[in-house]
Design a protein around this motif. Structure first.
Motif, PDB file in Angstrom:
ATOM      1  N   GLY A  18       0.836  -1.203   0.000  1.00 43.85           N
ATOM      2  CA  GLY A  18       0.000   0.000   0.000  1.00 43.85           C
ATOM      3  C   GLY A  18       0.863   1.241   0.000  1.00 43.85           C
ATOM      4  O   GLY A  18       1.707   1.420  -0.872  1.00 43.85           O
ATOM      5  N   GLU A  19       0.671   2.087   1.000  1.00 45.28           N
ATOM      6  CA  GLU A  19       1.438   3.329   1.090  1.00 45.28           C
ATOM      7  C   GLU A  19       2.839   3.099   1.638  1.00 45.28           C
ATOM      8  O   GLU A  19       3.701   3.944   1.527  1.00 45.28           O
ATOM      9  N   MET A  20       3.064   1.947   2.249  1.00 52.38           N
ATOM     10  CA  MET A  20       4.373   1.614   2.814  1.00 52.38           C
ATOM     11  C   MET A  20       5.321   1.239   1.679  1.00 52.38           C
ATOM     12  O   MET A  20       4.933   0.565   0.734  1.00 52.38           O
ATOM     13  N   ALA A  21       6.551   1.670   1.751  1.00 51.60           N
ATOM     14  CA  ALA A  21       7.538   1.337   0.732  1.00 51.60           C
ATOM     15  C   ALA A  21       7.782  -0.167   0.725  1.00 51.60           C
ATOM     16  O   ALA A  21       7.868  -0.802   1.772  1.00 51.60           O
ATOM     17  N   VAL A  22       7.862  -0.743  -0.475  1.00 52.73           N
ATOM     18  CA  VAL A  22       8.084  -2.182  -0.596  1.00 52.73           C
ATOM     19  C   VAL A  22       9.377  -2.585   0.105  1.00 52.73           C
ATOM     20  O   VAL A  22       9.481  -3.691   0.640  1.00 52.73           O
ATOM     21  N   ASP A  23      10.349  -1.685   0.161  1.00 54.19           N
ATOM     22  CA  ASP A  23      11.603  -1.985   0.863  1.00 54.19           C
ATOM     23  C   ASP A  23      11.347  -2.278   2.341  1.00 54.19           C
ATOM     24  O   ASP A  23      12.000  -3.136   2.930  1.00 54.19           O
ATOM     25  N   ASP A  24      10.387  -1.567   2.940  1.00 56.17           N
ATOM     26  CA  ASP A  24      10.067  -1.808   4.347  1.00 56.17           C
ATOM     27  C   ASP A  24       9.437  -3.184   4.536  1.00 56.17           C
ATOM     28  O   ASP A  24       9.716  -3.872   5.517  1.00 56.17           O
ATOM     29  N   VAL A  25       8.583  -3.581   3.603  1.00 53.52           N
ATOM     30  CA  VAL A  25       7.965  -4.909   3.671  1.00 53.52           C
ATOM     31  C   VAL A  25       9.036  -5.980   3.494  1.00 53.52           C
ATOM     32  O   VAL A  25       9.101  -6.950   4.257  1.00 53.52           O
ATOM     33  N   ILE A  26       9.913  -5.798   2.518  1.00 56.45           N
ATOM     34  CA  ILE A  26      10.977  -6.779   2.266  1.00 56.45           C
ATOM     35  C   ILE A  26      11.934  -6.844   3.450  1.00 56.45           C
ATOM     36  O   ILE A  26      12.346  -7.924   3.863  1.00 56.45           O
ATOM     37  N   ARG A  27      12.273  -5.700   4.024  1.00 53.78           N
ATOM     38  CA  ARG A  27      13.149  -5.676   5.194  1.00 53.78           C
ATOM     39  C   ARG A  27      12.498  -6.444   6.352  1.00 53.78           C
ATOM     40  O   ARG A  27      13.154  -7.191   7.068  1.00 53.78           O
ATOM     41  N   THR A  28      11.204  -6.274   6.516  1.00 56.65           N
ATOM     42  CA  THR A  28      10.473  -6.997   7.556  1.00 56.65           C
ATOM     43  C   THR A  28      10.536  -8.498   7.298  1.00 56.65           C
ATOM     44  O   THR A  28      10.811  -9.289   8.204  1.00 56.65           O
ATOM     45  N   LEU A  29      10.321  -8.899   6.053  1.00 54.61           N
ATOM     46  CA  LEU A  29      10.348 -10.320   5.707  1.00 54.61           C
ATOM     47  C   LEU A  29      11.756 -10.896   5.773  1.00 54.61           C
ATOM     48  O   LEU A  29      11.926 -12.116   5.828  1.00 54.61           O
ATOM     49  N   GLY A  30      12.765 -10.037   5.801  1.00 52.79           N
ATOM     50  CA  GLY A  30      14.152 -10.489   5.888  1.00 52.79           C
ATOM     51  C   GLY A  30      14.546 -10.961   7.276  1.00 52.79           C
ATOM     52  O   GLY A  30      15.575 -11.605   7.449  1.00 52.79           O
ATOM     53  N   ASN A  31      13.724 -10.690   8.269  1.00 48.54           N
ATOM     54  CA  ASN A  31      14.011 -11.107   9.638  1.00 48.54           C
ATOM     55  C   ASN A  31      13.318 -12.438   9.909  1.00 48.54           C
ATOM     56  O   ASN A  31      12.098 -12.526   9.808  1.00 48.54           O
ATOM     57  N   ARG A  32      14.073 -13.473  10.265  1.00 46.07           N
ATOM     58  CA  ARG A  32      13.477 -14.808  10.407  1.00 46.07           C
ATOM     59  C   ARG A  32      12.441 -14.852  11.523  1.00 46.07           C
ATOM     60  O   ARG A  32      11.439 -15.547  11.416  1.00 46.07           O
ATOM     61  N   HIS A  33      12.657 -14.102  12.606  1.00 43.22           N
ATOM     62  CA  HIS A  33      11.662 -14.091  13.686  1.00 43.22           C
ATOM     63  C   HIS A  33      10.381 -13.400  13.222  1.00 43.22           C
ATOM     64  O   HIS A  33       9.283 -13.844  13.572  1.00 43.22           O
ATOM     65  N   ALA A  34      10.503 -12.346  12.444  1.00 45.62           N
ATOM     66  CA  ALA A  34       9.317 -11.683  11.909  1.00 45.62           C
ATOM     67  C   ALA A  34       8.567 -12.626  10.973  1.00 45.62           C
ATOM     68  O   ALA A  34       7.339 -12.709  11.029  1.00 45.62           O
ATOM     69  N   ARG A  35       9.310 -13.338  10.114  1.00 45.48           N
ATOM     70  CA  ARG A  35       8.658 -14.311   9.222  1.00 45.48           C
ATOM     71  C   ARG A  35       7.925 -15.377  10.024  1.00 45.48           C
ATOM     72  O   ARG A  35       6.773 -15.715   9.726  1.00 45.48           O
ATOM     73  N   ASN A  36       8.586 -15.919  11.050  1.00 43.58           N
ATOM     74  CA  ASN A  36       7.949 -16.960  11.856  1.00 43.58           C
ATOM     75  C   ASN A  36       6.737 -16.411  12.609  1.00 43.58           C
ATOM     76  O   ASN A  36       5.735 -17.109  12.765  1.00 43.58           O
ATOM     77  N   ALA A  37       6.814 -15.167  13.055  1.00 44.03           N
ATOM     78  CA  ALA A  37       5.665 -14.543  13.718  1.00 44.03           C
ATOM     79  C   ALA A  37       4.509 -14.394  12.730  1.00 44.03           C
ATOM     80  O   ALA A  37       3.358 -14.696  13.060  1.00 44.03           O
TER      81      ALA A  37
END
Length: 120
Positions: A18-37
């Motif tokens: 959405g309005e969030m930069a795709v880089d922020d979403v990708i950075r979030t998905l780059g963290n294994r704990h965030a992915r597991n959460a």
């Protein structure tokens, strides 16, 4: 060359952000704990903080083939409270009530679900 189903569709993630930069979403998905959460919250959209900490500690121990210690769990609790949940809230995937220590709403966009290979 055929389509590789393991590749992430960046344009789909862009629309999911959405309005969030795709880089922020990708950075979030780059963290294994965030992915597991995210994976856990997909099936348990109203999880408690302690429940998430337990799941992330168990997931880390399983992937490292170790036994989770109280120190490991405390380290993950700190990351979860100060980094992971705020980041997931910032990109709009969750709402976290710090008074009750509960995720009150989870909205994982379909492209993120697809990118993480989460089954329905």
């Amino acid at each position: 060359m055929g389509y590789d189903h393991n590749m992430v569709d960046i344009s789909a993630l862009q629309s999911a952000s959405g309005e969030m930069a795709v880089d922020d979403v990708i950075r979030t998905l780059g963290n294994r704990h965030a992915r597991n959460a995210i994976i856990y919250l997909h099936d348990h959209p109203r999880a408690t903080f302690d429940e998430l900490a337990d799941v992330l500690a168990a997931s880390e121990a399983s992937s490292d083939e170790t036994i989770s210690t109280p120190a490991d769990r405390e380290r993950i609790r700190i990351q979860l409270y100060h980094a992971i949940l705020p980041r997931l809230a910032e990109v709009g995937f969750v709402r976290f009530d710090s008074e009750t220590n509960t995720v009150t709403d989870t909205t994982i966009p379909k492209p993120v679900v697809d990118a993480l290979g989460i089954g329905d």
